[in-house]
Design an enzyme around this catalytic site. Sequence first.
Site, short mmCIF file in Angstrom:
data_model
loop_
_atom_site.label_atom_id
_atom_site.label_comp_id
_atom_site.label_asym_id
_atom_site.label_seq_id
_atom_site.Cartn_x
_atom_site.Cartn_y
_atom_site.Cartn_z
N SER A 111 -10.97 -17.83 -23.83
CA SER A 111 -10.11 -18.24 -22.77
C SER A 111 -10.13 -19.86 -22.67
O SER A 111 -11.20 -20.44 -22.34
CB SER A 111 -10.66 -17.58 -21.40
OG SER A 111 -10.31 -18.36 -20.46
N HIS A 166 0.93 -1.32 0.03
CA HIS A 166 0.11 -0.18 -0.04
C HIS A 166 0.80 1.08 -0.04
O HIS A 166 0.44 2.17 0.55
CB HIS A 166 -1.17 -0.18 1.18
CG HIS A 166 -2.05 -0.99 0.89
ND1 HIS A 166 -3.28 -0.90 0.20
CD2 HIS A 166 -2.14 -2.24 1.42
CE1 HIS A 166 -3.99 -1.98 0.14
NE2 HIS A 166 -3.28 -2.77 0.96
N ASP A 202 2.13 -3.92 -9.84
CA ASP A 202 1.81 -5.29 -10.30
C ASP A 202 2.19 -5.21 -11.76
O ASP A 202 2.85 -6.12 -12.32
CB ASP A 202 0.40 -5.71 -10.26
CG ASP A 202 -0.04 -5.40 -8.79
OD1 ASP A 202 0.74 -5.37 -7.74
OD2 ASP A 202 -1.29 -5.47 -8.45
N ASP A 243 2.41 2.01 -2.95
CA ASP A 243 2.82 2.55 -4.59
C ASP A 243 1.94 3.58 -4.99
O ASP A 243 2.41 4.56 -5.58
CB ASP A 243 2.82 1.23 -5.69
CG ASP A 243 1.34 0.63 -5.62
OD1 ASP A 243 0.55 0.85 -4.75
OD2 ASP A 243 1.02 -0.28 -6.72
N LEU A 266 -2.36 -12.28 -6.57
CA LEU A 266 -0.98 -12.57 -7.28
C LEU A 266 -1.04 -11.84 -8.51
O LEU A 266 -0.19 -12.50 -9.41
CB LEU A 266 -0.99 -14.28 -7.30
CG LEU A 266 -0.92 -14.87 -5.89
CD1 LEU A 266 -0.85 -16.51 -5.96
CD2 LEU A 266 -0.05 -14.42 -5.04
C1 GLA Z 1 -3.07 -4.17 -5.20
C2 GLA Z 1 -2.89 -3.10 -6.33
C3 GLA Z 1 -0.97 -2.72 -6.14
C4 GLA Z 1 -0.94 -2.23 -4.81
C5 GLA Z 1 -1.24 -3.43 -3.64
C6 GLA Z 1 -0.97 -3.01 -2.20
O1 GLA Z 1 -2.05 -5.28 -5.61
O2 GLA Z 1 -2.92 -3.70 -7.56
O3 GLA Z 1 -0.88 -1.54 -6.97
O4 GLA Z 1 -1.47 -1.10 -4.22
O5 GLA Z 1 -2.66 -3.86 -3.92
O6 GLA Z 1 0.32 -2.85 -2.03
#
Ligand code: GLA
Length: 387
Positions: A65, A32, A169, A34, A122
């Site tokens: 898919s 939390h 991500d 980014d 994930l």
């Molecule tokens: C999700 C979001 C990321 C990040 C995380 C928490 O995965 O996609 O951008 O904010 O939560 O760290």
Amino acid sequence: MDELLRCHRKEYGEKPEIICAAPGRVNLIGEHTDYNEGFVFPMAIDFYIYAAVSRRKDQHLKFYSMDYQDHKRANLSNLRFKKEDRWANYPKGVVCVFLAHGFPLSGMNFTFRGNIPQAVGLSSSAAIEVVTAFSLQRLFHLSIPAPHLAQLAQEAENSFVGVQCGIMDQFVSCLAREGHGLLLDTRSLEHRQVPLRLGNIKILITNSNVPRGLVDSEYNQRRAECEKCVDILSTKKPGTALRDFTPADLRDSMGLIPESTRKKCLHVVEENQRVRDAELALQKNDFVAFGKLMNRSHESLRDLYEVSCPELDWLVKRAWETEGVYGSRMTGAGFGGCTVTLIEKEAIPVYTARIEPYERIFSFKPESFLCEPASGVRVVYENTAHQ
Ligand code: GLA
């Protein structure tokens, strides 16, 4: 991959021009942070989404898919988010963002297949976005630097799908290197590949299998709270994101900011420091120190940021009690999802036995699996006849 090739051929009567693979990710530390322009330290995992793609002469987009055995279709001239398109909204969103940025595209046939566990934190959605963006870049010979490709994939999630996620991500799914974690400054997008010399230590993911109904609304609410806090803090000191403030600034603002918001912001500010300390620990190959930082991160997500849940706390505690565990924490947005544990190989059976009562207590079964630090998106097949 052979099956994906065969399936694409069966669906569309032609070979794919290209097959690409994008990995999921596990965040080792920096949660939390980014969307507060802070630091993160994720790694890509050796679980992927594969896309087989061929260009069409018309404007149609066809998606299949293999995992859902589901067909969806769209048209370049009319791309809109549709709830019933479910998984296909991600690739549609990426195509839409590319068009909005002026990249010329034609219609395409897509076949997807993957082995990233879905909706458990994930980043299977980031992986499908990234694999789509990368395939477009290759097929249409677009020159887009990798960090910008990650931004385009994030934009699809933000503006098309409507989830206000940060860049972590998509960035790691694009740029990760095998055997490394990726230290990212989400403000400047400067990043360093940090070798993970794990030796006998394994990275164990445990999926809590908690249904994750709350995650999107709670996520957006946390984000808004952080922004509100910055508005107040910046009246006393220049700054545009929590990244610019210190624990002392937050102490000084006692009384100005509601206590529960102040606690959340303290998590973000201290977590940024933990990421930097974690990098120093890794430079010395000190997994004991690294593991302790992971544990502090979990406590902070539980007590200050309030995004954990009893099931995750229970799993993490059982890991902490296990000899041979260096560190364990919840990973990803929270409210369910997974824990990540650094554990000596020999200790895995002990941990597995320790978490056996989980099913009796919480009434769903956790799943544990090992993962390796993998490389980011890449081409795995190219039909040279098309070039
Ligand atoms: C999700 C979001 C990321 C990040 C995380 C928490 O995965 O996609 O951008 O904010 O939560 O760290």
